[in-house]
Design an enzyme around this catalytic site. Structure first.
Site, short mmCIF file in Angstrom:
data_model
loop_
_atom_site.label_atom_id
_atom_site.label_comp_id
_atom_site.label_asym_id
_atom_site.label_seq_id
_atom_site.Cartn_x
_atom_site.Cartn_y
_atom_site.Cartn_z
N GLU A 216 -1.68 -5.53 -8.18
CA GLU A 216 -0.68 -6.49 -7.70
C GLU A 216 -1.04 -7.01 -6.32
O GLU A 216 -1.65 -6.31 -5.53
CB GLU A 216 0.68 -5.79 -7.56
CG GLU A 216 1.27 -5.37 -8.86
CD GLU A 216 2.60 -4.67 -8.64
OE1 GLU A 216 2.99 -3.91 -9.52
OE2 GLU A 216 3.23 -4.88 -7.57
N CYS B 200 -0.03 -9.82 0.85
CA CYS B 200 -0.08 -8.36 0.74
C CYS B 200 -1.11 -8.00 -0.32
O CYS B 200 -0.97 -8.40 -1.48
CB CYS B 200 1.31 -7.82 0.37
SG CYS B 200 1.36 -6.03 0.21
N CYS C 178 -3.75 4.76 -7.12
CA CYS C 178 -3.94 5.50 -5.86
C CYS C 178 -3.94 6.98 -6.18
O CYS C 178 -3.18 7.44 -7.02
CB CYS C 178 -2.82 5.18 -4.86
SG CYS C 178 -3.07 5.99 -3.26
N CYS D 47 1.92 10.11 -3.27
CA CYS D 47 3.14 10.22 -2.47
C CYS D 47 4.36 10.22 -3.40
O CYS D 47 4.41 9.49 -4.38
CB CYS D 47 3.22 9.09 -1.45
SG CYS D 47 1.82 9.10 -0.31
N CYS E 27 6.38 6.84 -4.32
CA CYS E 27 5.63 5.58 -4.46
C CYS E 27 5.27 5.30 -5.91
O CYS E 27 4.72 6.16 -6.60
CB CYS E 27 4.37 5.66 -3.60
SG CYS E 27 3.24 4.29 -3.85
N GLU F 143 -4.98 3.22 -1.28
CA GLU F 143 -5.14 3.70 0.09
C GLU F 143 -6.37 3.02 0.68
O GLU F 143 -7.51 3.36 0.33
CB GLU F 143 -5.27 5.23 0.09
CG GLU F 143 -5.77 5.82 1.39
CD GLU F 143 -5.01 5.35 2.63
OE1 GLU F 143 -3.78 5.17 2.57
OE2 GLU F 143 -5.67 5.14 3.66
N CYS G 266 5.33 -2.93 -4.20
CA CYS G 266 3.97 -2.97 -4.74
C CYS G 266 3.73 -1.79 -5.65
O CYS G 266 4.06 -0.67 -5.33
CB CYS G 266 2.95 -2.97 -3.60
SG CYS G 266 2.38 -4.62 -3.26
N1 SAH Z 1 -1.60 3.55 0.91
C1 SAH Z 1 -1.21 2.94 2.14
C2 SAH Z 1 -0.88 1.47 1.99
C3 SAH Z 1 -0.12 1.04 0.77
S1 SAH Z 1 1.58 1.51 0.71
C4 SAH Z 1 -0.08 3.71 2.77
O1 SAH Z 1 0.49 4.57 2.12
O2 SAH Z 1 0.20 3.45 3.92
C5 SAH Z 1 2.33 0.50 1.98
C6 SAH Z 1 3.61 1.10 2.54
O3 SAH Z 1 4.65 1.11 1.54
C7 SAH Z 1 3.44 2.57 2.98
O4 SAH Z 1 4.03 2.78 4.24
C8 SAH Z 1 4.17 3.30 1.89
O5 SAH Z 1 4.61 4.56 2.32
C9 SAH Z 1 5.30 2.36 1.58
N2 SAH Z 1 5.97 2.64 0.32
C10 SAH Z 1 5.43 3.10 -0.83
N3 SAH Z 1 6.39 3.25 -1.78
C11 SAH Z 1 7.55 2.85 -1.22
C12 SAH Z 1 8.89 2.76 -1.70
N4 SAH Z 1 9.21 3.12 -2.93
N5 SAH Z 1 9.83 2.33 -0.84
C13 SAH Z 1 9.50 1.97 0.42
N6 SAH Z 1 8.26 2.02 0.92
C14 SAH Z 1 7.28 2.47 0.12
FE1 SF4 Z 2 0.92 7.07 -0.96
FE2 SF4 Z 2 0.21 4.60 -0.15
FE3 SF4 Z 2 -1.00 5.74 -2.25
FE4 SF4 Z 2 1.50 4.96 -2.48
S1 SF4 Z 2 -0.24 3.63 -2.12
S2 SF4 Z 2 0.65 6.93 -3.18
S3 SF4 Z 2 2.29 5.36 -0.44
S4 SF4 Z 2 -1.05 6.47 -0.14
#
Ligand code: SAH
Ligand code: SF4
Length: 357
Positions: free
Chosen positions: A98, A112, A119, A123, A126, A167, A340
Site C-alpha cells: 500500500e 506515504c 513486516c 508489533c 499493527c 520496517e 497502512c
Molecule cells: N515500521 C516503521 C514504519 C511503518 S509504521 C515503524 O514501525 O515505525 C508507521 C507508524 O504507524 C509507526 O509509528 C507505527 O507504530 C504506527 N502504527 C502501526 N499500526 C498502527 C495502528 N494500528 N494505529 C496507529 N498507529 C499505528
Molecule cells: Fe511494527 Fe512498523 Fe512493522 Fe508495523 S510496520 S509491525 S509498526 S515495525
C-alpha cells in the site's frame, strides 16, 4: 545491477552517476544519463520507448539491456473527507503493498511509502505486522510508489514519509537509496528535509544512518516508556531495549544536529495513563526531540482500542507540562497514516471498507 554482470538493471532505482554509467556502457555520452533521470523521475516514464529525445538505437539498447520496474494499480480508495487516497499496488511478482497520498488543509501533499511487502517485526497493534513478512522492496519499487502517487495528485507532492508497510531500516540500502533519489535535484524534487523515515527502533541501523548525515527527519516508534510495557507492544524491544534505543537516539542527534521525532501510539488502558506520560517525559528528558502522539487506529481482530479524546488530551498535557514538545496527530491523520497495511489485509479477507472506491 550492472550491465556488465549480465543482470538487467532497474533504471528506476539508479542515481544520476549510475545512469550516466549505464549510458556510457551502452555507448552513449554521459549526459544521456541526465536525460534518463529526467525521463524516469521528472516525467515518470515507464518504458524506454517514451523517451523520445533519445536516439532510436539507444532506446533499443535500453530495451534489451535494462528494465524499468512496473507497479500495477490494483485499487484506489479515498477517505470520507478526501484527506487521503490509499493505493494498493502489485509488484511484478504479484506481491502487493500500500501507499497513500495525504492531503493537508494547508495545501501540502505527502506520499506515504512502503519499504517491504509485509513486516517481520510483529508489533501487537499493527495490521502490517499481523500479515507477516514477504520480502524487501527494491529502491525502484519504492520510487515507483512515489511516482504513482504523484501521477494521482492534484498538486505538487512536497513531502514523503517512509511510514507505509514494513520496517525501513530492515531494508536499509533500498530505503536510503530511495531517499537519495527522491531528494536529488535530478530526482523527484522532494527536499531531503521533507523526507521522514520511521523506524521501530533498530539500534545498529540508527547508528549507521546517523553516519550518513542526511538532512531527513528520523522518527522512532517508542510507544511505551518502560521495557516491560514496550516488550508487549513491540517485540523487537527484547533485542534493543529502551536504554540502547535512547542512547542511539542521542547519538543520532549529536551526529546529525537534527531533532528526532518520537512516535507514541496511544492505546486505551494500556500505555495512555498519566503515570506513563510522566515516565515518558523522564525517559526523553534532555533529548532534542518532539513527541508525536498517535491515537490507535483499531485493527480488526486486535484487542486494543483507541483512547477517548479527553484521555489523549490529558496525556499530551502531562508530557507538555514536563517541558517536552508534543503534538497529537489529528484523527484524520491517524486514519490516513496508521491505516497502512489494512487495505492489503482486508483485501485478502474481503472485509467491507469504510473508504469509498
Ligand atoms: N515500521 C516503521 C514504519 C511503518 S509504521 C515503524 O514501525 O515505525 C508507521 C507508524 O504507524 C509507526 O509509528 C507505527 O507504530 C504506527 N502504527 C502501526 N499500526 C498502527 C495502528 N494500528 N494505529 C496507529 N498507529 C499505528
Ligand atoms: Fe511494527 Fe512498523 Fe512493522 Fe508495523 S510496520 S509491525 S509498526 S515495525
Amino acid at each position: 545491477m550492472s550491465i556488465a554482470s549480465g543482470v538487467a538493471p532497474d533504471l528506476r532505482g539508479l542515481l544520476l552517476p549510475e545512469l550516466e554509467e549505464v549510458a556510457e556502457r551502452l555507448g552513449e555520452p554521459r549526459y544521456r544519463g541526465r536525460q534518463l533521470a529526467r525521463w524516469l523521475y521528472a516525467r515518470g516514464a515507464t518504458t524506454a520507448d517514451e523517451m523520445t529525445d533519445l536516439p532510436h538505437g539507444f532506446r533499443a539498447r535500453l530495451r534489451r539491456d535494462a528494465r524499468i520496474s512496473a507497479l500495477a494499480l490494483r485499487r484506489a480508495e479515498t477517505s470520507p473527507g478526501g484527506a487521503a487516497t490509499k493505493f494498493l499496488v502489485a509488484c511484478e511478482d504479484g506481491q502487493t503493498v500500500e501507499c497513500v497520498l495525504m492531503r493537508f488543509d494547508d495545501g501540502r501533499r505527502s506520499a506515504c511509502l512502503s519499504t517491504q511487502a509485509g513486516c517481520a517485526m510483529g508489533c501487537a497493534f499493527c495490521a502490517t505486522g499481523r500479515g507477516g513478512f514477504a520480502r524487501n522492496l527494491s529502491a525502484g519499487e519504492i520510487i515507483g510508489q512515489a511516482l504513482l502517487i504523484r501521477a494521482h495528485a492534484d498538486r505538487r507532492v512536497s513531502h514523503a514519509v517512509f511510514m507505509g508497510m514494513g520496517e525501513p531500516l530492515a531494508n536499509y540500502d533500498a530505503t536510503v537509496r530511495a531517499a537519495r533519489i527522491l531528494a536529488a535535484p535530478h530526482g523527484c524534487g522532494i527536499g531531503m528535509r521533507h523526507l521522514t523515515i520511521s523506524t521501530v527502533g533498530l539500534v545498529p541501523q540508527i547508528h549507521r544512518l546517523a553516519r550518513e548525515r542526511l538532512q531527513l527527519v528520523l522518527a522512532v516508534s517508542l510507544h511505551a516508556p518502560t521495557d516491560a510495557l514496550r516488550e508487549r507492544l513491540v517485540p523487537v524491544n527484547h533485542r534493543y531495549p529502551l536504554a540502547d534505543l535512547l542512547a542511539a537516539c542521542r547519538a543520532y542527534v549529536a551526529e546529525t544536529h537534527r531533532r528526532i521525532t518520537l512516535e507514541y501510539v496511544l492505546i486505551d488502558g494500556v500505555n495512555d495513563g498519566d503515570a506513563e506520560a510522566r515516565q515518558l517525559a523522564r525517559l526523553v528528558r534532555g533529548l532534542n526531540c518532539h513527541v508525536n502522539l498517535i491515537p490507535l487506529n483499531p485493527v480488526p481482530g486486535v484487542p486494543f482500542a483507541r483512547p477517548p479524546v479527553e484521555r489523549v488530551r490529558a496525556f499530551a498535557r502531562v508530557v507538555r507540562g514536563q517541558g517536552i514538545p508534543v503534538t497529537v496527530r489529528i484523527e484524520r491523520g491517524v486514519e490516513i497514516q496508521a491505516a497502512c497495511g489494512q487495505l492489503r489485509l482486508r483485501d485478502g479477507q474481503g472485509r467491507p471498507s469504510r473508504w469509498t472506491r
